[in-house]
Motif scaffolding. Structure first.
Motif, PDB file in Angstrom:
ATOM      1  N   ASN A 192       0.759  -1.144   0.159  1.00  0.00           N
ATOM      2  CA  ASN A 192      -0.401  -0.115   0.100  1.00  0.00           C
ATOM      3  C   ASN A 192       0.988   1.084   0.195  1.00  0.00           C
ATOM      4  O   ASN A 192       0.626   2.498  -0.427  1.00  0.00           O
ATOM      5  CB  ASN A 192      -1.048  -0.026   0.886  1.00  0.00           C
ATOM      6  N   LEU A 193       1.824   1.745   0.778  1.00  0.00           N
ATOM      7  CA  LEU A 193       2.882   2.433   0.480  1.00  0.00           C
ATOM      8  C   LEU A 193       3.783   3.405  -0.371  1.00  0.00           C
ATOM      9  O   LEU A 193       4.175   3.613  -1.104  1.00  0.00           O
ATOM     10  CB  LEU A 193       3.749   2.174   2.053  1.00  0.00           C
ATOM     11  N   ALA A 194       3.911   1.785  -1.232  1.00  0.00           N
ATOM     12  CA  ALA A 194       4.198   1.627  -1.998  1.00  0.00           C
ATOM     13  C   ALA A 194       3.476   2.159  -3.353  1.00  0.00           C
ATOM     14  O   ALA A 194       4.213   2.578  -5.041  1.00  0.00           O
ATOM     15  CB  ALA A 194       5.389   0.375  -3.196  1.00  0.00           C
ATOM     16  N   ASP A 195       2.168   1.691  -3.456  1.00  0.00           N
ATOM     17  CA  ASP A 195       1.865   1.977  -4.939  1.00  0.00           C
ATOM     18  C   ASP A 195       1.200   3.036  -4.764  1.00  0.00           C
ATOM     19  O   ASP A 195       1.307   4.480  -4.744  1.00  0.00           O
ATOM     20  CB  ASP A 195      -0.110   1.379  -4.139  1.00  0.00           C
ATOM     21  N   GLY A 196       1.954   3.189  -5.836  1.00  0.00           N
ATOM     22  CA  GLY A 196       1.642   4.202  -6.985  1.00  0.00           C
ATOM     23  C   GLY A 196       2.578   5.429  -7.297  1.00  0.00           C
ATOM     24  O   GLY A 196       2.404   6.027  -8.384  1.00  0.00           O
ATOM     25  N   ASP A 197       3.725   5.300  -6.202  1.00  0.00           N
ATOM     26  CA  ASP A 197       5.513   5.662  -7.290  1.00  0.00           C
ATOM     27  C   ASP A 197       5.795   4.150  -7.936  1.00  0.00           C
ATOM     28  O   ASP A 197       6.243   3.522  -7.605  1.00  0.00           O
ATOM     29  CB  ASP A 197       5.741   5.896  -5.948  1.00  0.00           C
ATOM     30  N   ARG A 198       6.040   4.567  -9.890  1.00  0.00           N
ATOM     31  CA  ARG A 198       6.356   3.527 -10.668  1.00  0.00           C
ATOM     32  C   ARG A 198       8.035   3.540  -9.883  1.00  0.00           C
ATOM     33  O   ARG A 198       8.796   2.577 -10.180  1.00  0.00           O
ATOM     34  CB  ARG A 198       6.517   4.370 -11.486  1.00  0.00           C
TER      35      ARG A 198
END
Length: 215
Positions: A92-98
């Motif tokens: 969840n924390l990493a989601d959205g940062d490619r």
């Protein structure tokens, strides 16, 4: 914290340094490793590796990296979480940062050597802990290390020489990535770490002294 768990600080003691945990020649070339892993040649890679527990601070690492504005940097986290709860939290924390890649599984030795070789900086933002074998594995691969400022890690930094072990105070922050990136413009000399032969001789000499004192 460390002064609370070392009662021998007030009694005669001997410190025998740690050695490297792998032969530097066992790691592949950085560009070859990146080619095998499909990673860009020009990007700067920050790596966390190892088993993932709450005290390892990987959640704080991801949060800090998301605030780091450098689009040419990548964060790779490899290792098996100790629980499904931690795994879901990191995802969840990493989601959205490619720029962030999670490989949350146990790494075989050959895989681990490859990803360490592909990295530029090994980041180990532990919340607690007296030492880390991961530091010495990273140094064996001639990779800079970013760790919290503790008496142990500061001592390691002095031992191995300038430029290899970088420390931060408090929680890891985006500025810490930038600080290490700036220092990476010049290549430090080979880290000074005693050989296992030297360590074995120091250990043998210590036991000989202890036996002599008790006889």
């Amino acid at each position: 914290m460390e002064h609370l768990v070392h009662p021998c600080r007030r009694t005669p003691s001997t410190v025998i340094p740690h050695g490297l945990l792998a032969n530097p020649q066992s790691f592949p070339d950085k560009l070859d490793a990146r080619l095998e892993l499909g990673l860009e040649e020009s990007c700067r890679i920050y790596l966390f590796f190892g088993g993932i527990d709450e005290y390892k601070g990987v959640d704080a690492l991801i949060e800090a990296f998301r605030k780091f504005p450098d689009t040419g940097s990548r964060l790779i986290v490899v290792g098996k979480p100790s629980s499904r709860t931690i795994e879901r939290s990191l995802e969840n924390l990493a989601d959205g940062d490619r720029r962030i890649t999670l490989d949350l599984r146990f790494q075989r030795p050959s895989e681990l050597r490859r990803i360490i070789a592909a990295s530029d900086v090994v980041t180990l933002p532990y919340r607690t802990g007296l030492n880390s074998g991961s530091v010495y594995l990273a140094l064996a691969a001639r990779r800079r290390v970013l760790v919290p400022s503790t008496p142990t890690f500061e001592a390691v930094a002095r031992q191995v020489g300038s430029g290899w072990v970088h420390t931060f105070r408090g929680n890891i922050a985006s500025r810490d990535f930038e600080r290490v990136a700036i220092s990476s413009t010049s290549e430090p000399s080979v880290p000074h770490v005693p050989s296992w032969l030297d360590i074995s001789e120091q250990t043998r000499a210590l036991y000989c002294r202890l036996v002599a004192c008790g006889s």
